[in-house]
Design a protein around this motif. Structure first.
Motif, mmCIF file in Angstrom:
data_model
loop_
_atom_site.group_PDB
_atom_site.id
_atom_site.type_symbol
_atom_site.label_atom_id
_atom_site.label_comp_id
_atom_site.label_asym_id
_atom_site.label_seq_id
_atom_site.Cartn_x
_atom_site.Cartn_y
_atom_site.Cartn_z
ATOM 1 N N ASP A 1 0.837 -1.192 0.000
ATOM 2 C CA ASP A 1 0.000 0.000 0.000
ATOM 3 C C ASP A 1 0.882 1.256 0.000
ATOM 4 O O ASP A 1 1.862 1.332 0.734
ATOM 5 N N GLY A 2 0.521 2.220 -0.806
ATOM 6 C CA GLY A 2 1.292 3.453 -0.917
ATOM 7 C C GLY A 2 2.167 3.497 -2.155
ATOM 8 O O GLY A 2 2.534 4.574 -2.630
ATOM 9 N N MET A 3 2.491 2.346 -2.705
ATOM 10 C CA MET A 3 3.374 2.301 -3.878
ATOM 11 C C MET A 3 2.682 2.886 -5.107
ATOM 12 O O MET A 3 3.250 3.725 -5.809
ATOM 13 N N ARG A 4 1.438 2.494 -5.365
ATOM 14 C CA ARG A 4 0.743 3.018 -6.551
ATOM 15 C C ARG A 4 0.458 4.508 -6.397
ATOM 16 O O ARG A 4 0.644 5.284 -7.341
ATOM 17 N N GLY A 5 0.023 4.916 -5.225
ATOM 18 C CA GLY A 5 -0.201 6.343 -4.994
ATOM 19 C C GLY A 5 1.098 7.121 -5.058
ATOM 20 O O GLY A 5 1.138 8.268 -5.517
ATOM 21 N N GLY A 6 2.190 6.490 -4.607
ATOM 22 C CA GLY A 6 3.499 7.121 -4.706
ATOM 23 C C GLY A 6 3.906 7.345 -6.147
ATOM 24 O O GLY A 6 4.515 8.367 -6.493
ATOM 25 N N LYS A 7 3.574 6.381 -7.021
ATOM 26 C CA LYS A 7 3.851 6.557 -8.448
ATOM 27 C C LYS A 7 3.104 7.771 -9.002
ATOM 28 O O LYS A 7 3.649 8.536 -9.808
ATOM 29 N N ASP A 8 1.860 7.952 -8.570
ATOM 30 C CA ASP A 8 1.077 9.113 -9.018
ATOM 31 C C ASP A 8 1.738 10.414 -8.568
ATOM 32 O O ASP A 8 1.792 11.392 -9.315
ATOM 33 N N ILE A 9 2.236 10.423 -7.337
ATOM 34 C CA ILE A 9 2.882 11.626 -6.797
ATOM 35 C C ILE A 9 4.139 11.960 -7.583
ATOM 36 O O ILE A 9 4.384 13.114 -7.965
ATOM 37 N N VAL A 10 4.951 10.938 -7.853
ATOM 38 C CA VAL A 10 6.186 11.163 -8.607
ATOM 39 C C VAL A 10 5.879 11.609 -10.038
ATOM 40 O O VAL A 10 6.537 12.506 -10.584
ATOM 41 N N ALA A 11 4.872 11.004 -10.660
ATOM 42 C CA ALA A 11 4.494 11.381 -12.023
ATOM 43 C C ALA A 11 4.047 12.839 -12.094
ATOM 44 O O ALA A 11 4.236 13.514 -13.115
ATOM 45 N N ALA A 12 3.467 13.333 -10.995
ATOM 46 C CA ALA A 12 3.009 14.725 -10.951
ATOM 47 C C ALA A 12 4.136 15.692 -10.605
ATOM 48 O O ALA A 12 3.933 16.914 -10.634
ATOM 49 N N GLY A 13 5.318 15.154 -10.243
ATOM 50 C CA GLY A 13 6.450 16.019 -9.931
ATOM 51 C C GLY A 13 6.816 16.070 -8.468
ATOM 52 O O GLY A 13 7.718 16.826 -8.073
ATOM 53 N N GLY A 14 6.135 15.275 -7.622
ATOM 54 C CA GLY A 14 6.441 15.257 -6.192
ATOM 55 C C GLY A 14 7.527 14.251 -5.856
ATOM 56 O O GLY A 14 8.142 13.653 -6.746
ATOM 57 N N SER A 15 7.758 14.050 -4.557
ATOM 58 C CA SER A 15 8.836 13.167 -4.097
ATOM 59 C C SER A 15 8.339 12.183 -3.054
ATOM 60 O O SER A 15 7.372 12.464 -2.323
ATOM 61 N N VAL A 16 9.031 11.034 -2.967
ATOM 62 C CA VAL A 16 8.704 9.969 -2.010
ATOM 63 C C VAL A 16 9.964 9.564 -1.263
ATOM 64 O O VAL A 16 11.029 9.400 -1.861
ATOM 65 N N ILE A 17 9.837 9.400 0.049
ATOM 66 C CA ILE A 17 10.896 8.860 0.898
ATOM 67 C C ILE A 17 10.360 7.580 1.526
ATOM 68 O O ILE A 17 9.192 7.513 1.927
ATOM 69 N N ALA A 18 11.209 6.551 1.643
ATOM 70 C CA ALA A 18 10.825 5.291 2.291
ATOM 71 C C ALA A 18 11.751 5.003 3.455
ATOM 72 O O ALA A 18 12.942 5.332 3.417
ATOM 73 N N GLN A 19 11.212 4.379 4.492
ATOM 74 C CA GLN A 19 12.035 3.896 5.597
ATOM 75 C C GLN A 19 12.861 2.712 5.121
ATOM 76 O O GLN A 19 12.419 1.919 4.295
ATOM 77 N N ASP A 20 14.070 2.562 5.654
ATOM 78 C CA ASP A 20 14.938 1.481 5.193
ATOM 79 C C ASP A 20 14.566 0.155 5.850
ATOM 80 O O ASP A 20 13.764 0.090 6.786
#
Length: 389
Positions: A329-348
């Motif tokens: 969960d969050g991966m597909r929405g994260g793709k939408d954010i990146v496609a729109a020009g935003g950024s994603v950070i993930a915990q290691d």
């Protein structure tokens, strides 16, 4: 957490010893029911079914379980009292607290997480309700498998990193910032967006409450100037308690979101258990929308509806954070954010209780950083101040 019964379980390993589970519950009905469920799974064995926390503590070495499912309310020695005694005898024991959905039990479950429990699971009020019992069964088996994967990997050190961190271990990790390990598998890092973020979105699941409180405690400069919206996989009542804990940790207003309210800087909005949280624009203001639609990614609330809807409101001025949790969960929405020009950070992986959600985002190539928990808050503060170095 609400789940759909058709959700995929964790991959079942081949030719490995089954996970040894110790059930501790004073109800003979519950013990019998869970024993039958787990006994039908080829990769899980019920090593013991005990009535009290005292029996569990006294027999722990003999039983040597990988995982304990520990009831909260029991005679002689209750679950919250037995928990530290069990972990003192076996530091790497994975403990899943089980309780009915009452405010008191939700508070105790949160305390258990701070004492080293790995996760919690809400028990149905009545086992005679077929739907509730089946949801409980599915969720329990899923948690045992995902958390048990840590046990299996620990017994094969070349395969992956360490056991589920206890509360003490998590504090050690946070205190050792320079020593924190990066993600094990190589992942593609994207450049951070050239647009200044105007909102922080966070998604989390298993291990999320402790991680969330750690992050919000250190990002006051972000909260004061920008809204923070969080979806944590969690049932009703539990989200109410979590919001109160977030308010205390951050020393800023934090509560369950209300349908139709405006989103403003200086506030933390948490998706309430059992409802998806989205955002829409009404005039010039972003507004919360809660809905009772079906589970998304087998969860309700889910992270993807929040992430995807935010793109329509803030376009590329979004910074999303994906913390520890099962699934993707969050991966597909994260793709939408990146496609729109935003950024994603993930915990290691090293600091995640389960590297499912953040791992899925990392391996999808949408992350600009994959960071240990203790480095996330400082990075957020820098990014929201305009520093992209």
């Amino acid at each position: 957490m609400s789940v759909a019964l058709t959700s995929p379980a964790a991959p079942r390993p081949v030719q490995q010893e089954p996970l040894r589970v110790m059930l501790v519950d004073d109800s003979i009905v519950i013990r019998g029911m869970i024993s039958r469920w787990l006994g039908s799974e080829p990769d899980i064995v019920v090593a013991a079914a005990l009535r009290t926390g005292r029996e569990a503590v006294n027999q722990l070495e003999r039983i040597n379980p990988d995982i304990a499912v520990l009831d909260i309310e029991m005679p002689e020695l209750d679950g919250i009292s037995a928990l530290p005694l069990l972990l003192a005898k076996k530091r790497n024991l994975i403990v899943i607290m089980a309780s009915t959905l009452t405010r008191r039990n939700a508070e105790i479950s949160f305390k258990a997480l701070s004492l080293g429990a790995s996760d919690y699971i809400p028990k149905p009020e009545s086992t005679r309700e077929a739907g509730a019992a089946e949801t409980f069964r599915h969720d329990l088996v899923r948690k045992i498998r995902h958390l048990g994967a840590k046990v299996r990997r620990a017994s094969h050190p070349t395969a992956a990193p360490s056991l589920v961190p206890s509360a003490d271990r998590m504090r050690e990790i946070v205190a050792r910032a320079p020593m924190a390990a990066p993600a094990v598998a190589p992942v593609v890092r994207r450049n951070f967006s050239t647009q200044n973020p105007r909102v922080l979105l966070i998604g989390s699941s298993t291990g999320g409450p402790q991680a969330l409180m750690s992050v919000v405690a250190e990002i006051a400069p972000v909260i004061d100037r920008f809204p923070v919206l969080i979806t944590q996989h969690m049932p009703p009542t539990f989200t109410t308690i979590l919001a109160e804990h977030l308010a205390r940790s951050s020393n800023r207003p934090a509560r369950e979101a209300v349908d139709g309210e405006a989103v403003k800087a200086g506030h933390i909005y948490l998706a309430p258990g059992g409802r998806h949280m989205r955002v829409v624009r009404h005039g010039t203001e972003p507004v919360i929308v809660l809905d009772d639609g079906p589970p998304v990614n087998f969860c309700k609330p889910a992270v993807d509806p929040l992430f995807a809807s935010a793109v329509e409101v803030w376009q590329g001025s979004i910074l999303a954070l994906i913390l520890t949790g099962m699934g993707s969960d969050g991966m597909r929405g994260g793709k939408d954010i990146v496609a729109a020009g935003g950024s994603v950070i993930a915990q290691d992986e090293a600091t995640s209780v389960v590297w499912g959600m953040p791992g899925a985002a990392a391996h999808a190539g949408i992350c600009s950083a994959v960071l240990p928990l203790n480095q996330i808050a400082p990075k957020l503060v820098k990014l929201f101040s305009g520093d992209r170095s």
